[in-house]
Design a protein around this motif. Structure first.
Motif, PDB file in Angstrom:
ATOM      1  N   ARG A 103       0.825  -1.219   0.000  1.00 21.18           N
ATOM      2  CA  ARG A 103       0.000   0.000   0.000  1.00 21.18           C
ATOM      3  C   ARG A 103       0.863   1.275   0.000  1.00 21.18           C
ATOM      4  NH1 ARG A 103      -3.010   0.838   4.210  1.00 21.18           N
ATOM      5  NH2 ARG A 103      -4.538   1.988   3.008  1.00 21.18           N
ATOM      6  N   VAL A 104       1.795   1.326  -0.918  1.00 22.79           N
ATOM      7  CA  VAL A 104       2.729   2.453  -1.018  1.00 22.79           C
ATOM      8  C   VAL A 104       2.005   3.755  -1.340  1.00 22.79           C
ATOM      9  CG1 VAL A 104       4.626   3.378  -2.414  1.00 22.79           C
ATOM     10  CG2 VAL A 104       4.716   1.021  -1.605  1.00 22.79           C
ATOM     11  N   LYS A 105       1.152   3.712  -2.334  1.00 30.56           N
ATOM     12  CA  LYS A 105       0.480   4.941  -2.796  1.00 30.56           C
ATOM     13  C   LYS A 105      -0.346   5.570  -1.669  1.00 30.56           C
ATOM     14  CE  LYS A 105      -1.235   4.918  -6.957  1.00 30.56           C
ATOM     15  NZ  LYS A 105      -2.123   4.723  -8.115  1.00 30.56           N
ATOM     16  N   TRP A 129       2.534  -4.279   9.651  1.00 34.66           N
ATOM     17  CA  TRP A 129       2.416  -5.118   8.459  1.00 34.66           C
ATOM     18  C   TRP A 129       1.009  -5.035   7.890  1.00 34.66           C
ATOM     19  CZ3 TRP A 129       6.512  -6.396   6.016  1.00 34.66           C
ATOM     20  CH2 TRP A 129       7.705  -6.665   6.698  1.00 34.66           C
ATOM     21  N   GLU A 130       0.017  -4.988   8.776  1.00 38.94           N
ATOM     22  CA  GLU A 130      -1.373  -4.932   8.331  1.00 38.94           C
ATOM     23  C   GLU A 130      -1.680  -3.639   7.573  1.00 38.94           C
ATOM     24  OE1 GLU A 130      -0.455  -5.673  11.517  1.00 38.94           O
ATOM     25  OE2 GLU A 130      -0.879  -7.816  11.466  1.00 38.94           O
ATOM     26  N   GLU A 131      -1.038  -2.551   7.978  1.00 43.64           N
ATOM     27  CA  GLU A 131      -1.236  -1.276   7.281  1.00 43.64           C
ATOM     28  C   GLU A 131      -0.533  -1.256   5.928  1.00 43.64           C
ATOM     29  OE1 GLU A 131      -1.442   2.095  10.687  1.00 43.64           O
ATOM     30  OE2 GLU A 131       0.401   0.891  10.656  1.00 43.64           O
ATOM     31  N   LEU A 132       0.570  -1.991   5.810  1.00 48.15           N
ATOM     32  CA  LEU A 132       1.390  -1.952   4.601  1.00 48.15           C
ATOM     33  C   LEU A 132       0.960  -2.947   3.533  1.00 48.15           C
ATOM     34  CD1 LEU A 132       3.892  -0.749   3.183  1.00 48.15           C
ATOM     35  CD2 LEU A 132       5.231  -2.558   4.271  1.00 48.15           C
ATOM     36  N   ILE A 164      10.733  -0.311   3.486  1.00 43.80           N
ATOM     37  CA  ILE A 164       9.578   0.571   3.274  1.00 43.80           C
ATOM     38  C   ILE A 164       8.742   0.646   4.552  1.00 43.80           C
ATOM     39  CG2 ILE A 164       7.400   0.803   2.005  1.00 43.80           C
ATOM     40  CD1 ILE A 164       8.921  -0.317  -0.464  1.00 43.80           C
ATOM     41  N   LYS A 165       8.504  -0.488   5.184  1.00 51.70           N
ATOM     42  CA  LYS A 165       7.724  -0.534   6.428  1.00 51.70           C
ATOM     43  C   LYS A 165       8.376   0.318   7.510  1.00 51.70           C
ATOM     44  CE  LYS A 165       6.294  -3.764  10.052  1.00 51.70           C
ATOM     45  NZ  LYS A 165       7.056  -3.108  11.106  1.00 51.70           N
ATOM     46  N   GLU A 166       9.683   0.176   7.686  1.00 52.94           N
ATOM     47  CA  GLU A 166      10.402   0.960   8.695  1.00 52.94           C
ATOM     48  C   GLU A 166      10.342   2.452   8.378  1.00 52.94           C
ATOM     49  OE1 GLU A 166      14.326  -0.733   8.838  1.00 52.94           O
ATOM     50  OE2 GLU A 166      13.588  -2.583   9.753  1.00 52.94           O
TER      51      GLU A 166
END
Length: 74
Positions: A7-9, A60-63, A52-54
């Motif tokens: 979910r980068v965008k 993890w659930e948000e990403l 990216i997560k850091e």
């Protein structure tokens, strides 16, 4: 078949960052950030996703969003 959407965008929009800014902050190449932002993938590089997560400071659930055939779970 399962695919993963990073979910980068959405997360960039929440932080008011461009994809280029995420690339610079995370050390992940712009082309990889863009690919993750634009399409669901069958495989992802976990080192890249961890960076990216850091950078986002999210869970993890948000990403990650897992997409696919739920009949496999039965």
């Amino acid at each position: 078949m399962y695919r993963v959407r990073v979910r980068v965008k959405e997360l960039c929009q929440e932080k008011d960052w461009s994809l280029n800014e995420l690339s610079l902050r995370s050390g992940v190449t712009y082309s990889t950030v863009r690919r993750y932002a634009l399409q669901s993938l069958g495989k992802v590089n976990m080192d890249t996703v961890c960076r990216i997560k850091e950078t986002f400071g999210c869970s993890w659930e948000e990403l990650l969003e897992v997409q696919g055939d739920s009949s496999f779970d039965d």
